[in-house]
Design a protein around this motif. Structure first.
Motif, PDB file in Angstrom:
ATOM      1  N   ALA A 294       0.835  -1.222   0.000  1.00 52.05           N
ATOM      2  CA  ALA A 294       0.000   0.000   0.000  1.00 52.05           C
ATOM      3  C   ALA A 294       0.857   1.253   0.000  1.00 52.05           C
ATOM      4  O   ALA A 294       0.494   2.274   0.571  1.00 52.05           O
ATOM      5  CB  ALA A 294      -0.970   0.028   1.181  1.00 52.05           C
ATOM      6  N   SER A 295       2.023   1.157  -0.646  1.00 53.52           N
ATOM      7  CA  SER A 295       2.891   2.336  -0.713  1.00 53.52           C
ATOM      8  C   SER A 295       3.578   2.404  -2.075  1.00 53.52           C
ATOM      9  O   SER A 295       4.377   1.530  -2.420  1.00 53.52           O
ATOM     10  CB  SER A 295       3.938   2.254   0.398  1.00 53.52           C
ATOM     11  N   SER A 296       3.262   3.458  -2.847  1.00 53.63           N
ATOM     12  CA  SER A 296       3.913   3.553  -4.159  1.00 53.63           C
ATOM     13  C   SER A 296       5.397   3.861  -4.007  1.00 53.63           C
ATOM     14  O   SER A 296       6.201   3.455  -4.839  1.00 53.63           O
ATOM     15  CB  SER A 296       3.305   4.605  -5.086  1.00 53.63           C
ATOM     16  N   MET A 330      -1.105  10.061  -9.037  1.00 53.56           N
ATOM     17  CA  MET A 330      -1.834   9.031  -8.295  1.00 53.56           C
ATOM     18  C   MET A 330      -3.256   8.939  -8.824  1.00 53.56           C
ATOM     19  O   MET A 330      -4.177   9.549  -8.282  1.00 53.56           O
ATOM     20  CB  MET A 330      -1.838   9.380  -6.819  1.00 53.56           C
ATOM     21  N   THR A 333      -5.629   7.218  -6.237  1.00 56.16           N
ATOM     22  CA  THR A 333      -5.886   8.093  -5.092  1.00 56.16           C
ATOM     23  C   THR A 333      -6.837   9.215  -5.482  1.00 56.16           C
ATOM     24  O   THR A 333      -7.778   9.528  -4.748  1.00 56.16           O
ATOM     25  CB  THR A 333      -4.540   8.664  -4.585  1.00 56.16           C
ATOM     26  N   ALA A 372       1.507  11.798  -0.272  1.00 51.59           N
ATOM     27  CA  ALA A 372       2.749  11.020  -0.253  1.00 51.59           C
ATOM     28  C   ALA A 372       2.453   9.571  -0.637  1.00 51.59           C
ATOM     29  O   ALA A 372       1.327   9.107  -0.449  1.00 51.59           O
ATOM     30  CB  ALA A 372       3.329  11.073   1.146  1.00 51.59           C
ATOM     31  N   GLY A 373       3.441   8.883  -1.161  1.00 51.66           N
ATOM     32  CA  GLY A 373       3.239   7.491  -1.582  1.00 51.66           C
ATOM     33  C   GLY A 373       3.359   6.505  -0.438  1.00 51.66           C
ATOM     34  O   GLY A 373       4.116   5.546  -0.514  1.00 51.66           O
ATOM     35  N   ILE A 374       2.612   6.776   0.646  1.00 53.26           N
ATOM     36  CA  ILE A 374       2.663   5.877   1.809  1.00 53.26           C
ATOM     37  C   ILE A 374       1.245   5.458   2.202  1.00 53.26           C
ATOM     38  O   ILE A 374       0.281   6.101   1.776  1.00 53.26           O
ATOM     39  CB  ILE A 374       3.368   6.569   3.013  1.00 53.26           C
ATOM     40  N   PRO A 375       1.109   4.406   3.015  1.00 54.60           N
ATOM     41  CA  PRO A 375      -0.241   3.938   3.328  1.00 54.60           C
ATOM     42  C   PRO A 375      -1.137   5.014   3.948  1.00 54.60           C
ATOM     43  O   PRO A 375      -0.685   5.809   4.769  1.00 54.60           O
ATOM     44  CB  PRO A 375       0.012   2.803   4.335  1.00 54.60           C
ATOM     45  N   SER A 376      -2.381   5.011   3.518  1.00 52.43           N
ATOM     46  CA  SER A 376      -3.428   5.923   4.035  1.00 52.43           C
ATOM     47  C   SER A 376      -3.118   7.404   3.895  1.00 52.43           C
ATOM     48  O   SER A 376      -3.706   8.223   4.596  1.00 52.43           O
ATOM     49  CB  SER A 376      -3.698   5.655   5.514  1.00 52.43           C
ATOM     50  N   ALA A 377      -2.215   7.753   3.000  1.00 52.67           N
ATOM     51  CA  ALA A 377      -1.819   9.162   2.903  1.00 52.67           C
ATOM     52  C   ALA A 377      -2.949  10.041   2.378  1.00 52.67           C
ATOM     53  O   ALA A 377      -2.995  11.240   2.677  1.00 52.67           O
ATOM     54  CB  ALA A 377      -0.601   9.298   2.002  1.00 52.67           C
ATOM     55  N   SER A 378      -3.898   9.465   1.651  1.00 51.01           N
ATOM     56  CA  SER A 378      -4.939  10.319   1.065  1.00 51.01           C
ATOM     57  C   SER A 378      -5.918  10.865   2.092  1.00 51.01           C
ATOM     58  O   SER A 378      -6.728  11.731   1.780  1.00 51.01           O
ATOM     59  CB  SER A 378      -5.702   9.615  -0.041  1.00 51.01           C
ATOM     60  N   ASP A 409      -6.922   0.974   0.109  1.00 53.37           N
ATOM     61  CA  ASP A 409      -5.605   1.598  -0.038  1.00 53.37           C
ATOM     62  C   ASP A 409      -4.699   0.707  -0.899  1.00 53.37           C
ATOM     63  O   ASP A 409      -4.017   1.173  -1.820  1.00 53.37           O
ATOM     64  CB  ASP A 409      -5.010   1.800   1.366  1.00 53.37           C
ATOM     65  N   ARG A 412      -5.925   0.968  -4.511  1.00 47.90           N
ATOM     66  CA  ARG A 412      -5.636   2.215  -5.234  1.00 47.90           C
ATOM     67  C   ARG A 412      -4.130   2.400  -5.438  1.00 47.90           C
ATOM     68  O   ARG A 412      -3.698   3.004  -6.421  1.00 47.90           O
ATOM     69  CB  ARG A 412      -6.277   3.426  -4.553  1.00 47.90           C
ATOM     70  N   THR A 413      -3.324   1.833  -4.522  1.00 52.03           N
ATOM     71  CA  THR A 413      -1.873   1.943  -4.719  1.00 52.03           C
ATOM     72  C   THR A 413      -1.443   1.168  -5.967  1.00 52.03           C
ATOM     73  O   THR A 413      -0.589   1.630  -6.736  1.00 52.03           O
ATOM     74  CB  THR A 413      -1.121   1.435  -3.471  1.00 52.03           C
ATOM     75  N   ASN A 416      -2.224   3.309  -8.770  1.00 56.29           N
ATOM     76  CA  ASN A 416      -1.249   4.412  -8.861  1.00 56.29           C
ATOM     77  C   ASN A 416       0.023   3.967  -9.587  1.00 56.29           C
ATOM     78  O   ASN A 416       0.529   4.649 -10.480  1.00 56.29           O
ATOM     79  CB  ASN A 416      -0.861   4.895  -7.455  1.00 56.29           C
TER      80      ASN A 416
HETATM   81  N1  ASP Z   1      -1.160   4.506  -0.377  1.00 53.30           N
HETATM   82  C1  ASP Z   1      -1.229   5.310  -1.543  1.00 53.30           C
HETATM   83  C2  ASP Z   1       0.086   5.219  -2.303  1.00 53.30           C
HETATM   84  O1  ASP Z   1       1.112   4.968  -1.716  1.00 53.30           O
HETATM   85  C3  ASP Z   1      -1.563   6.738  -1.259  1.00 53.30           C
HETATM   86  C4  ASP Z   1      -2.976   6.845  -0.732  1.00 53.30           C
HETATM   87  O2  ASP Z   1      -3.907   6.912  -1.562  1.00 53.30           O
HETATM   88  O3  ASP Z   1      -3.192   6.811   0.478  1.00 53.30           O
HETATM   89  O4  ASP Z   1       0.120   5.375  -3.494  1.00 53.30           O
END
Ligand code: ASP
Length: 439
Positions: A294-296, A330, A333, A372-378, A409, A412-413, A416
């Motif tokens: 879950a992290s791009s 993204m 996202t 940011a490309g990290i979990p739950s960042a949206s 998440d 969608r990652t 992305n």
């Molecule tokens: N987890 C997504 C990503 O890393 C970002 C997000 O939508 O929370 O691409």
């Protein structure tokens, strides 16, 4: 015969889901043995994520410098920037419009044309645990800071030109700053005397090759790593909310699926004559890694490897399009933000006019660039959009959505990362590269 990497990962993902469901349905998660198993799994998952994240900074710096230095000056770079930015804007826009259409057609927040009272009640009575509460506080604070289009825009430029490159690398991985610094470095490098410049460039190319070898080592651990990441997710996610949010889940997943399997394949086929099936095959390991982590950003090393080794995109194109894409592009996202905000409005009984929905589209497009490309960042972006659209009492709704966010998440990652890889092949094709040969 050795099983191909993507099969190993897929089997491991399936085993994690099966074991997780078994533990859950038999209510074993609190038993001494299984809580230990889950704890160890989550440790393994975190270690795997750390390994991937560990190489992002050196990978981005070396690949951008090595790639740009081989582009033959500012002209090549400008052309690449134009094409990449154009593709990213188009694909994100298409994704949001798809999300907007489906959320208006399916109306997941309404029941018989009225705001869904069951979901509203579930939102209002939802009590987050301490970890979720802390996460939400952080997101809200960040959201307050970023609301307003001026703050959005200035925030973007301030992240792009950070005062300290080292803190940009360490502080939540501000990739935009790293890319900007590396670009400037590479462009300045081309001004050196030929001999100095070639030596320096060769150093960065070799450095980058080492990072790719390290990625290969790390990916040997992927089957164990993804198992560790997924098992706790399956056991811990869920509860009653899943049932009342079923229609919302279907809307998001359907929109993501259509974007990934219909819109983007058509786009790359029409724009560049790329065979979408061959491209999908080339990218499967990266897509599965994106889904599991879950992290791009954490997936970037794998995306870089697949796009160069399997899809045949050159270092120059890959090293420009992908690091940039992992942070600013993204599609999944952007689509998700739009669906989530309109869903919350539907549940709250707020009529969204065409103009109000248009504002959500614009805000989703803008904010997805900053996520940011990290979990739950949206989550932060969703706060910003809700605040700007004047939707009241939305906080509890967002907290409740967070509790079921992980699966969405992960999905969608993957979308992305798929979007970034599509841009890379289209740009590479347009530069005359021999992309996906013999496929
Ligand atoms: N987890 C997504 C990503 O890393 C970002 C997000 O939508 O929370 O691409």
């Amino acid at each position: 015969m050795k099983l191909a990497a993507h099969w190993q990962i897929l089997i491991s993902l399936s085993l994690a889901v099966l074991l997780g469901l078994l533990i859950k349905t038999m209510g074993l998660q609190d038993s001494a043995l299984f809580s230990w198993v889950i704890e160890i799994s989550s440790l393994i998952g975190k270690l795997f994520m750390n390994l991937l994240k560990m190489i992002i900074v050196p990978l981005v710096i070396s690949s951008v410098i090595a790639g740009i230095a081989s582009l033959h000056g500012v002209k090549g770079f400008g052309r690449l920037l134009g094409k990449t930015a154009g593709f990213y804007a188009t694909s994100s826009f298409l994704a949001i419009i798809l999300g907007l259409t489906l959320v208006n057609l399916i109306q997941p927040g309404l029941s018989d044309g009225q705001p869904n009272a069951v979901v509203k009640e579930a939102f209002e009575s939802y009590e987050p645990d301490a970890a979720a509460q802390a996460k939400i506080e952080g997101a809200k604070a960040a959201g307050d800071e970023q609301s307003g289009s001026y703050a959005q825009l200035s925030g973007f430029f301030l992240r792009m030109i950070p005062p300290n490159i080292f803190s940009a690398a360490t502080n939540n991985l501000q990739m935009l700053g790293l890319i900007f610094f590396s670009l400037c470095f590479a462009l300045a490098m081309t001004r050196l005397e030929k001999e100095k410049m070639t030596t320096l460039r060769d150093v960065f190319i070799s450095f980058n090759d080492v990072m790719i070898v390290m990625t290969n080592y790390i990916m040997k651990l992927a089957p164990i790593g993804v198992f560790g990441l997924l098992l706790p997710v399956v056991v811990q996610t869920g509860g009653e909310l899943f049932l009342s949010l079923g229609k919302y889940f279907i809307t998001v997943l359907l929109a993501l699926g259509l974007h990934m399997f219909l819109v983007m394949p058509l786009l790359i086929r029409l724009l560049a004559g790329v065979n979408p099936f061959a491209h999908f095959r080339a990218m499967r390991t990266a897509l599965m890694t994106a889904f599991s982590t879950a992290s791009s950003s954490a997936t970037l090393p794998v995306t870089m490897r697949c796009i160069q080794d399997k899809a045949g995109v050159s270092k120059g194109t890959a090293s420009f399009t992908l690091p940039l894409g992992a942070t600013v592009n993204m599609d999944g996202t952007a689509l998700y933000e739009c669906v989530a905000v309109i869903f919350v409005a539907q549940v709250m009984g707020i009529e969204m006019t065409f103009a109000a929905q248009f504002m959500v589209v614009a805000a989703a497009l803008l904010t997805s660039v900053g996520v940011a490309g990290i979990p739950s960042a949206s989550l932060v972006a969703i706060f910003v959009i809700l605040k700007n659209s004047g939707i009241p009492n939305a906080e509890t709704a967002v907290v409740a959505l967070l509790s079921v966010d992980r699966i969405l998440d992960m999905s969608r990652t993957a979308v992305n990362v798929w979007g970034d890889s599509c841009a890379a092949v289209v740009v590479a094709k347009s530069e005359g590269e021999n992309v996906l040969p013999n496929r």
